[in-house]
Motif scaffolding. Structure first.
Motif, PDB file in Angstrom:
ATOM      1  N   ASP A   1     -12.541   1.598 -34.402  1.00 25.60           N
ATOM      2  CA  ASP A   1     -12.644   2.746 -35.299  1.00 25.60           C
ATOM      3  C   ASP A   1     -13.337   3.942 -34.637  1.00 25.60           C
ATOM      4  O   ASP A   1     -14.246   3.791 -33.834  1.00 25.60           O
ATOM      5  CB  ASP A   1     -13.401   2.352 -36.573  1.00 25.60           C
TER       6      ASP A   1
ATOM      7  N   ASP B   1      -6.486  -2.281 -37.940  1.00 23.62           N
ATOM      8  CA  ASP B   1      -6.934  -0.891 -37.903  1.00 23.62           C
ATOM      9  C   ASP B   1      -8.415  -0.823 -38.271  1.00 23.62           C
ATOM     10  O   ASP B   1      -8.928  -1.694 -38.974  1.00 23.62           O
ATOM     11  CB  ASP B   1      -6.126  -0.104 -38.951  1.00 23.62           C
ATOM     12  N   ASP B   2      -9.091   0.203 -37.816  1.00 26.31           N
ATOM     13  CA  ASP B   2     -10.500   0.437 -38.167  1.00 26.31           C
ATOM     14  C   ASP B   2     -11.342  -0.823 -37.959  1.00 26.31           C
ATOM     15  O   ASP B   2     -12.238  -1.123 -38.756  1.00 26.31           O
ATOM     16  CB  ASP B   2     -10.643   0.867 -39.640  1.00 26.31           C
TER      17      ASP B   2
ATOM     18  N   GLU C   1      -9.588   4.744 -31.045  1.00 23.50           N
ATOM     19  CA  GLU C   1      -9.138   5.900 -31.827  1.00 23.50           C
ATOM     20  C   GLU C   1     -10.107   7.068 -31.681  1.00 23.50           C
ATOM     21  O   GLU C   1     -11.295   6.860 -31.496  1.00 23.50           O
ATOM     22  CB  GLU C   1      -9.170   5.599 -33.323  1.00 23.50           C
TER      23      GLU C   1
HETATM   24 CA    CA Z   1      -9.036   4.469 -38.064  1.00 29.01          CA
END
Ligand code: CA
Ligand code: C2E
Ligand code: CA
Length: 526
Positions: free
Chosen positions: A452, A429-430, A486
């Motif tokens: 991200d 994630d990110d 995202e």
């Molecule tokens: Ca994120």
């Protein structure tokens, strides 16, 4: 002056500045005046020796320098210096560093904190009614009390788990000083949230409150603590100490046995944190959590391939609290472990419902925090849940962040492999906001990189952000990984993803995170 050396080796025949000039500059500097200096010289005339001695030189070595001789002189000089320092900087009774060293360390820590944008906290701890204790147990008993208190505070700060520290912040340093009579000072270096100092203060107060045996009688002590923080309260020893003592004085006027921050905002933040923490502890029992789901959509076909579950807390006391407000706190206090278990259980139930409704290829993503992952019960918990719900782990995607890989990487890779071995999908994630080294990326058993939102936001207009997005997609594809972007809010961003062959996207453009009912509507309308 900056490095504060313990010893200087000085050649008298320097080309630009003569050795004597150097000596006299040092001699006139208050901070360096007592620095031991060994002169290395071929000049043997007694006159220059005397002159050098007058200017503060402490020893001579004749050129050509003999290695063994040099080693010996350095060793002896440092030993003498260490002894002097011990006398000058340490309290012989508690063996703790004294106020003088505290001042130096504090000013040094402030300098460093300025440079690296860190925060500091300074605590002044004083025993309540110490005079009475002294009168009760006599001066040698009083000394014993001080020693025992020192050891108790040290015990508290040695307890590394005190702030629920994770790998990211384990370089928080705490140093204890005995600053005068019945007072100690504690310097907390690189503290993340100032309110964290409150956790430490509370533990110290508890530790001091335990009854203490002195000369075979039980005595009961309490302490008052004042806390000042940098940068909020001041920039140097004098200002910070003034603020901390003021706060401590306030505690005293209210009967002691407590602590106080000097700045109002931090007190307020602490009180908010306390009530948030109280509420969180009850939230599971009160059934106040709910998961929302945000579709993950195929960039080419626009088909929903999965959903990310995002935790929501509807507190009966404070209303809806955004995850960024309570998850960091839950991570710190460890509450994230039971909360995270609730999330996985809930996500499993949801997956069952979706598959039962005929959407048998949908994947449900769950966010994992480092603290959860490091919990010794994690593997058995997750195994129990998927078997309990008879779920194929292929349909669960665990999202981890790069911070998980900050320490002990080899071992973390092993643990991640255990998860993929059980069948789970893994996503980072990110991606790009942490510090994962590219060296390990190829060794990680992950399936997906999530780009991200911060890179996506400006990718259309900002060429460097676009470059990051393109590179992550390229890197991922070279390694055979999927990419998810995202925070897609605009058509232009989606166009860019299509052009660059990003696999999946999620964002407000397609849908905000929605509750279960809405999710089903969304899915059946397609
Ligand atoms: Ca994120
Ligand atoms: P995240 O995992 O990076 O989740 C994506 C966040 O971006 C979500 O915020 C989501 O609502 C938001 N978002 C999605 N699309 C858009 C968009 O187009 N524009 C904008 N401005 N925002 C968008 P949310 O739900 O507030 O979650 C914040 C963070 O909280 C998550 O970031 C995640 O790190 C954490 N979190 C949420 N649920 C859980 C959970 O169950 N466990 C753990 N450990 N962490 C969670
Ligand atoms: Ca996520």
């Amino acid at each position: 002056e900056e490095t504060k050396p313990d010893l200087l080796l000085l050649d008298l025949d320097l080309s630009k500045l003569s050795g004597f000039d150097t000596l006299s500059v040092i001699h006139q500097n208050v901070k360096l005046k007592h620095l031991p200096i060994i002169i290395m010289t071929s000049a043997t005339d007694p006159e220059s020796k005397v002159r050098a001695l007058d200017l503060g030189a402490t020893d001579f070595l004749a050129k050509p320098i003999d290695k063994i001789e040099l080693g010996l002189r350095v060793k002896n000089t440092l030993a003498a210096k260490a002894y002097q320092d011990q006398l000058a900087y340490y309290d012989p009774m508690t063996k703790l560093p004294n106020n003088k060293l505290f001042q130096e360390r504090l000013d040094w820590a402030v300098k460093k904190a300025k440079r690296y944008n860190d925060r500091l906290a300074l605590m002044t701890i004083v025993l309540d009614k110490f005079n009475r204790i002294n009168a009760m147990v006599g001066p040698s008993g009083g000394d014993d009390v001080m020693r025992q208190v020192a050891r108790r505070i040290e015990g508290v700060i040695r307890n590394v788990d005190i702030l629920g520290r994770s790998a990211e912040d384990d370089d928080i340093k705490m140093n204890l000083f005995r600053t005068d009579g019945s007072a100690f000072s504690l310097l907390l270096d690189r503290i993340r949230g100032e309110e964290n100092a409150a956790v430490v203060a509370n533990r110290i107060i508890e530790a001091i409150r335990e009854p203490m045996k002195v000369e075979s009688s039980n005595i009961y002590l309490t302490a008052s603590i004042g806390i000042a923080t940098f940068p909020a309260d001041g920039e140097d020893y004098a200002e910070l100490m003034h603020q901390a003592s003021g706060a401590r004085g306030y505690v005293k006027t209210r009967g002691g046995n407590s602590f106080q921050f000097s700045s109002k905002e931090i007190n307020a933040a602490y009180i908010k944190r306390l009530s948030l923490d109280n509420g969180l502890r009850k939230a599971l029992d009160r059934d106040e959590f709910v998961l929302h789901y945000q579709p993950e959509v195929n960039v080419r076909t626009n088909a929903i391939e999965g959903v990310e579950s995002l935790l929501r807390w509807n507190s009966s006391e404070t209303g809806l609290v955004p995850p960024n407000d309570f998850i960091p706190l839950a991570e710190e206090t460890g509450l994230i472990v039971p909360i995270g278990e609730w999330v996985i259980n809930e996500a499993c139930l949801q997956l069952k419902k979706l598959h039962k409704a005929g959407m048998t290829s949908l994947v449900v993503a769950v966010n994992l925090s480092v603290r959860q992952f490091n919990d010794p019960g994690f593997f058995s918990m997750i195994k129990r849940l998927v078997t309990g719900h008879s779920i194929d782990p292929r349909f669960i995607k665990l999202e981890i962040t790069e911070s998980l890989l900050m320490d002990d990487i080899e071992n973390k890779i092993k643990m991640l492999k255990r998860l993929t071995g059980m069948g789970f999908q893994l996503a980072i994630d990110d991606f790009g906001t942490g510090f994962s080294s590219l060296k390990y990326i190829s060794k990680l058993p992950v399936d997906e990189l999530k780009i991200d939102r911060s890179f996506i936001m400006d990718a259309v207009n900002n060429s460097s952000n676009r470059a990051v997005v393109l590179s992550v997609i390229f890197l991922a594809h070279c390694l055979g990984l999927r990419t998810v972007a995202e925070g897609i809010e605009e058509e232009e961003q989606l166009d860019l993803l299509l052009k660059e062959r990003c696999d999946l996207y999620q964002g407000f453009l397609f849908s905000k995170p929605v509750p279960e009912k809405k999710l089903f509507e969304l899915l059946s309308s397609r």
